[in-house]
Scaffold this motif. Structure first.
Motif, mmCIF file in Angstrom:
data_model
loop_
_atom_site.group_PDB
_atom_site.id
_atom_site.type_symbol
_atom_site.label_atom_id
_atom_site.label_comp_id
_atom_site.label_asym_id
_atom_site.label_seq_id
_atom_site.Cartn_x
_atom_site.Cartn_y
_atom_site.Cartn_z
ATOM 1 N N LEU A 171 58.009 30.977 18.570
ATOM 2 C CA LEU A 171 58.501 29.308 18.027
ATOM 3 C C LEU A 171 59.488 29.480 17.271
ATOM 4 O O LEU A 171 60.674 28.798 16.239
ATOM 5 C CB LEU A 171 58.392 28.588 18.493
ATOM 6 C CG LEU A 171 58.894 27.263 18.631
ATOM 7 C CD1 LEU A 171 59.633 27.134 19.618
ATOM 8 C CD2 LEU A 171 57.606 25.788 19.013
ATOM 9 N N ASN A 172 58.949 29.618 15.486
ATOM 10 C CA ASN A 172 59.740 29.978 14.157
ATOM 11 C C ASN A 172 60.300 30.501 14.468
ATOM 12 O O ASN A 172 60.843 30.163 12.956
ATOM 13 C CB ASN A 172 57.965 29.038 13.265
ATOM 14 C CG ASN A 172 57.372 30.855 13.329
ATOM 15 O OD1 ASN A 172 57.940 31.793 14.092
ATOM 16 N ND2 ASN A 172 56.806 30.773 12.461
ATOM 17 N N PRO A 214 66.250 25.649 14.166
ATOM 18 C CA PRO A 214 65.234 23.816 14.093
ATOM 19 C C PRO A 214 65.810 23.249 15.839
ATOM 20 O O PRO A 214 65.046 22.317 16.039
ATOM 21 C CB PRO A 214 66.547 23.511 13.284
ATOM 22 C CG PRO A 214 66.542 25.034 12.191
ATOM 23 C CD PRO A 214 67.215 25.458 12.770
ATOM 24 N N GLU A 215 67.228 23.222 16.156
ATOM 25 C CA GLU A 215 67.093 22.512 17.434
ATOM 26 C C GLU A 215 66.168 23.262 18.485
ATOM 27 O O GLU A 215 66.134 21.711 19.016
ATOM 28 C CB GLU A 215 68.563 22.714 17.589
ATOM 29 C CG GLU A 215 69.709 22.277 16.685
ATOM 30 C CD GLU A 215 70.560 23.402 15.490
ATOM 31 O OE1 GLU A 215 69.277 24.264 16.049
ATOM 32 O OE2 GLU A 215 71.059 22.889 14.617
ATOM 33 N N PHE A 216 66.102 24.287 18.518
ATOM 34 C CA PHE A 216 65.479 24.812 19.467
ATOM 35 C C PHE A 216 64.210 24.462 19.727
ATOM 36 O O PHE A 216 63.479 23.700 20.556
ATOM 37 C CB PHE A 216 65.858 26.423 19.807
ATOM 38 C CG PHE A 216 64.985 26.497 21.738
ATOM 39 C CD1 PHE A 216 65.455 26.158 22.215
ATOM 40 C CD2 PHE A 216 63.581 27.099 21.150
ATOM 41 C CE1 PHE A 216 64.601 26.399 23.477
ATOM 42 C CE2 PHE A 216 62.604 27.712 22.070
ATOM 43 C CZ PHE A 216 63.235 27.620 23.495
ATOM 44 N N GLN A 217 63.699 24.539 17.845
ATOM 45 C CA GLN A 217 62.176 24.056 18.062
ATOM 46 C C GLN A 217 61.885 22.632 18.003
ATOM 47 O O GLN A 217 61.256 22.731 18.679
ATOM 48 C CB GLN A 217 61.571 24.351 16.754
ATOM 49 C CG GLN A 217 61.845 26.018 15.894
ATOM 50 C CD GLN A 217 61.870 26.505 14.654
ATOM 51 O OE1 GLN A 217 61.086 25.481 13.512
ATOM 52 N NE2 GLN A 217 62.073 27.405 14.012
ATOM 53 N N GLU A 218 62.872 21.835 17.858
ATOM 54 C CA GLU A 218 62.468 20.593 18.143
ATOM 55 C C GLU A 218 62.642 19.967 19.483
ATOM 56 O O GLU A 218 61.920 19.661 19.861
ATOM 57 C CB GLU A 218 64.055 20.109 17.430
ATOM 58 C CG GLU A 218 64.215 17.993 17.426
ATOM 59 C CD GLU A 218 65.044 16.993 16.627
ATOM 60 O OE1 GLU A 218 65.814 16.555 17.806
ATOM 61 O OE2 GLU A 218 65.419 18.331 15.750
ATOM 62 N N ALA A 219 63.991 20.747 20.572
ATOM 63 C CA ALA A 219 63.338 20.317 22.071
ATOM 64 C C ALA A 219 62.191 21.313 21.936
ATOM 65 O O ALA A 219 61.137 20.390 23.041
ATOM 66 C CB ALA A 219 64.897 21.323 22.187
ATOM 67 N N ALA A 220 61.746 21.705 21.618
ATOM 68 C CA ALA A 220 60.354 22.873 22.149
ATOM 69 C C ALA A 220 59.194 21.916 21.275
ATOM 70 O O ALA A 220 57.978 21.761 23.128
ATOM 71 C CB ALA A 220 59.893 24.086 21.622
#
Length: 157
Positions: A4-5, A9-15
């Motif tokens: 995940l990292n 950042p946008e996908f990390q936040e959604a996840a």
């Protein structure tokens, strides 16, 4: 599997958000997550599917099935969408033969994206313009009374 990292950042936040919902297996939440992922990347990339499946505790094959079931979801980037009406009136006027012609011309089958990423080819039940059929839409432009010659003209470039 990509961690995940390693994602933006946008996908990390959604996840993180969808993880916090604790709604594993909820198909409506899963579809929301897929739509948000597509908004971030322009499609639903393979490596994101694995993360989403893990977070939602579903099999990756369910994600592939949902992408096929929801025409608005796509796992490949494309510039324009070509939609051929396959409603009963347009079908009786030859829209399925036109679809075959497009598949040959573009070198793809329905539901896929051309190798250059320019077009996604799909069908839709009705454009509510039955009297003008067969109908086809390319991007935002509607074409009525479509025939094979028109397809040749539009895709001769």
């Amino acid at each position: 599997m990509k961690e995940l990292n390693e994602f933006c950042p946008e996908f990390q936040e959604a996840a993180q958000y969808y993880t916090s919902l604790n709604s594993s297996g909820d198909q409506s939440v899963l579809v929301e997550f897929l739509r948000e992922t597509q908004d971030i990347f322009g499609c639903i990339p393979q490596d994101s599917k694995e993360i989403i499946a893990h977070i939602m505790q579903v099999k990756p094959s369910l994600i592939d099935t949902l992408i096929k079931l929801y025409p608005s979801l796509c796992d490949q980037k494309y510039e324009k969408e070509i939609i051929v009406c396959n409603g009963s009136t347009c079908s009786s006027r030859g829209s399925l033969a036109l679809l075959k012609k497009l598949e040959e011309k573009l070198g793809i089958s329905c539901g896929n994206v051309t190798s250059d990423g320019k077009y996604l080819l799909r069908t839709q039940k009705c454009f509510k313009q039955c009297g003008k059929g067969p109908n086809m839409k390319i991007g935002d432009t509607m074409y009525n009374h479509v025939d094979e010659e028109m397809i040749d003209r539009l895709f001769s470039k």
